[in-house]
Write an enzyme that holds these catalytic residues in place. Structure first.
Site, mmCIF file in Angstrom:
data_model
loop_
_atom_site.group_PDB
_atom_site.id
_atom_site.type_symbol
_atom_site.label_atom_id
_atom_site.label_comp_id
_atom_site.label_asym_id
_atom_site.label_seq_id
_atom_site.Cartn_x
_atom_site.Cartn_y
_atom_site.Cartn_z
ATOM 1 N N GLY A 168 57.495 97.434 8.343
ATOM 2 C CA GLY A 168 57.598 97.909 6.968
ATOM 3 C C GLY A 168 58.692 97.221 6.179
ATOM 4 O O GLY A 168 59.432 97.860 5.444
ATOM 5 N N SER B 137 58.423 94.818 3.817
ATOM 6 C CA SER B 137 58.068 94.227 2.530
ATOM 7 C C SER B 137 57.988 95.287 1.433
ATOM 8 O O SER B 137 56.911 95.795 1.123
ATOM 9 C CB SER B 137 56.738 93.471 2.652
ATOM 10 N N GLU C 109 56.639 82.182 -4.088
ATOM 11 C CA GLU C 109 55.833 82.818 -3.052
ATOM 12 C C GLU C 109 54.600 81.993 -2.670
ATOM 13 O O GLU C 109 53.693 82.488 -2.007
ATOM 14 C CB GLU C 109 55.417 84.212 -3.514
ATOM 15 N N HIS D 195 51.593 90.208 -5.137
ATOM 16 C CA HIS D 195 51.196 88.827 -5.415
ATOM 17 C C HIS D 195 49.943 88.836 -6.287
ATOM 18 O O HIS D 195 49.139 89.779 -6.233
ATOM 19 C CB HIS D 195 50.883 88.065 -4.124
ATOM 20 N N ASP E 262 47.299 87.234 -5.792
ATOM 21 C CA ASP E 262 46.063 87.224 -4.999
ATOM 22 C C ASP E 262 45.660 88.611 -4.514
ATOM 23 O O ASP E 262 44.660 88.752 -3.809
ATOM 24 C CB ASP E 262 46.135 86.225 -3.840
ATOM 25 N N ASN F 186 49.285 95.675 8.008
ATOM 26 C CA ASN F 186 50.606 95.102 7.760
ATOM 27 C C ASN F 186 50.702 94.490 6.367
ATOM 28 O O ASN F 186 51.708 93.895 6.019
ATOM 29 C CB ASN F 186 50.936 94.040 8.820
ATOM 30 N N CYS G 186 45.223 86.300 2.162
ATOM 31 C CA CYS G 186 46.606 86.100 2.625
ATOM 32 C C CYS G 186 46.657 85.190 3.841
ATOM 33 O O CYS G 186 47.612 84.440 4.037
ATOM 34 C CB CYS G 186 47.240 87.448 2.985
#
Length: 447
Positions: A21, A23, A175, A251, A253, A366, A372
């Site tokens: 955890g 992020s 990023e 992000h 995406d 996750n 990704c």
């Protein structure tokens, strides 16, 4: 016109895959904090996706994981002695930092770098800029190995240029390809590159999120465009909607994906939807392409459902017949609003006529979906011949990697296991064996 293909380099999930955890701003990552993970299952799920897409005729390759734990980082912040001493001391004094050192987040190679094909660059080479990922400790050290891996695979300087990461300062928060996409008629002809940013470092009046951090800056995007020698007429910078960042869209995406001349996006993706579409349309006119916007309304799919299902973190791939397939995770079928939308998507007279579904639950838990997991690299036939072939997905490589995973990966990893010196030894042994499998000797040895 030069013929080129898009290669998808999927990150091979590392043996330290765990749910820490780390992020902040990534809802899925935070939701599963401290639960037990299954590294073996995660790696096999990712390999199954690679194998299936390769068998379908899509160009598919592997990006190797990074060596964990990150002992140099732990030693740099004061943990000394033997490797076992370092792990024990870090576990006692700073277990969160130990989890950062063990992070397997490099599996999400969309964050490894930004890539511009040779058709777009001033010098006619494929350009890569490793992302500094300086917003999060567990990812801020990835760029060194990312650049090393990219140079090992794309080492021919006549065709490729791999740039080191931008300065690791908030002004240049980068990023990678998660905030970048390319649009155009083909991979071999000049196209339009879209950079999406979340904040502007040197304009305090610019809109910014209030709850979660904006990880990509305009200044970083502009710097990458300069490094890659992009034509300003075919480069678009667009602001992400700060409100959706605060809803977990860390992000771009997670809220939009492009391929060919199609932009598949949520109506709340951009701070200025009309302005972004107009800028893209004008830029595409310079390469004789017409934008095809595929807009998803909030009334059909609320942002919360898009984030929960990772609808937009799907891969949009061009099939040999010219139609497009959308590669989705199982979670899209488990969300009622998204499932309804997808039921009508392929039946409409639009560019997407097929859904390809995968079980990527370990990655999804996750915080990372199909998009990704892959870095898109458009290569001409000459460039493809110049890259290292040992990472190309074949049935033989798939079998060897499955055997490798079965030998070296655990099927359960709990937070307490990170203090076990045996886990570090297992990770090192796996990395050494992988160098031989991929034909990349010395990949993990730094001078």
């Amino acid at each position: 016109m030069t013929i080129a293909r898009e290669f998808n380099f999927d990150g091979l999930v590392g043996p330290s895959h765990n749910y820490a955890g780390l992020s902040f701003g990534n809802v899925a990552s935070f939701s599963n904090v401290k639960s037990a993970s299954n590294p073996k299952q995660a790696a096999l799920q990712g390999l199954a996706k690679m194998r299936t897409l390769a068998a379908r005729g899509f160009a598919q390759a592997v990006m190797p994981p990074q060596l964990r734990p990150d002992f140099p980082m732990l030693r740099a912040i004061g943990f000394g002695g033997s490797d076992a001493d370092v792990l024990a001391a870090a576990c006692k004094a700073a277990p969160v930092i130990l989890a950062c050192a063990y992070s397997a987040a490099p599996m999400w190679t969309a964050n490894a770098a930004t890539v511009s094909p040779s058709a777009d660059s001033a010098d006619g080479r494929v350009h890569f800029t490793a992302a500094n990922l300086n917003n999060k400790l567990h990812r801020a050290h990835e760029h060194r190995q990312s650049a090393r891996s990219l140079r090992a695979i794309f080492g021919d300087a006549a065709h490729f240029s791999v740039h080191d990461a931008l300065p690791s300062t908030p002004a240049f928060g980068d990023e990678g390809a998660a905030n970048h996409t390319r649009l155009g008629n083909s991979h071999g002809a000049a196209g339009v590159e879209l950079f999406v940013y979340g904040r502007v470092e040197f304009d305090p009046a610019a809109p910014a999120p209030r709850r979660y951090p904006a990880r990509q800056t305009l200044e970083a995007s502009q710097a990458v465009a300069r490094l890659h020698g992009l034509d300003a007429r075919r480069t678009v910078f667009a602001a992400q909607n700060p409100d959706v960042i605060d809803q977990g869209v860390f992000h771009n995406d997670v809220i939009a994906v492009g391929n060919g001349n199609v932009l598949f996006y949520h109506e709340q993706a951009f701070a200025d939807e009309a302005g972004t579409l107009a800028a893209l349309g004008a830029a595409l006119e310079t390469v004789e392409a017409a934008l095809v916007p595929l807009r998803v309304a909030s009334a059909d799919v609320p942002v919360a459902d898009a984030v929960a299902s990772y609808l937009f973190n799907s891969q949009l791939l061009t099939k040999p017949d010219g139609a497009m397939a959308l590669v989705i995770p199982h979670e899209c079928r488990e969300n009622a609003a998204v499932a309804r939308y997808l039921d009508g998507l392929t039946g409409a007279a639009g560019p997407i006529d097929e859904l390809i579904e995968f079980d990527l639950r370990q990655s999804m838990r996750n915080g990372g979906g199909p998009a990704c997991l892959r870095l898109r690299v458009a290569l001409t036939d000459t460039e493809a011949r110049a890259m290292h072939k040992g990472v190309l997905m074949t049935e033989e490589l798939y079998a060897r990697l499955v055997d490798w995973v079965e030998r070296f990966y655990r099927d359960r990893l709990a937070p307490a296991d990170l203090a076990d010196p045996q886990l570090a030894r297992e990770c090192a042994a796996a990395a050494e064996a992988l160098e031989r499998i991929l034909g990349l000797p010395g990949l993990y040895r730094f001078d």
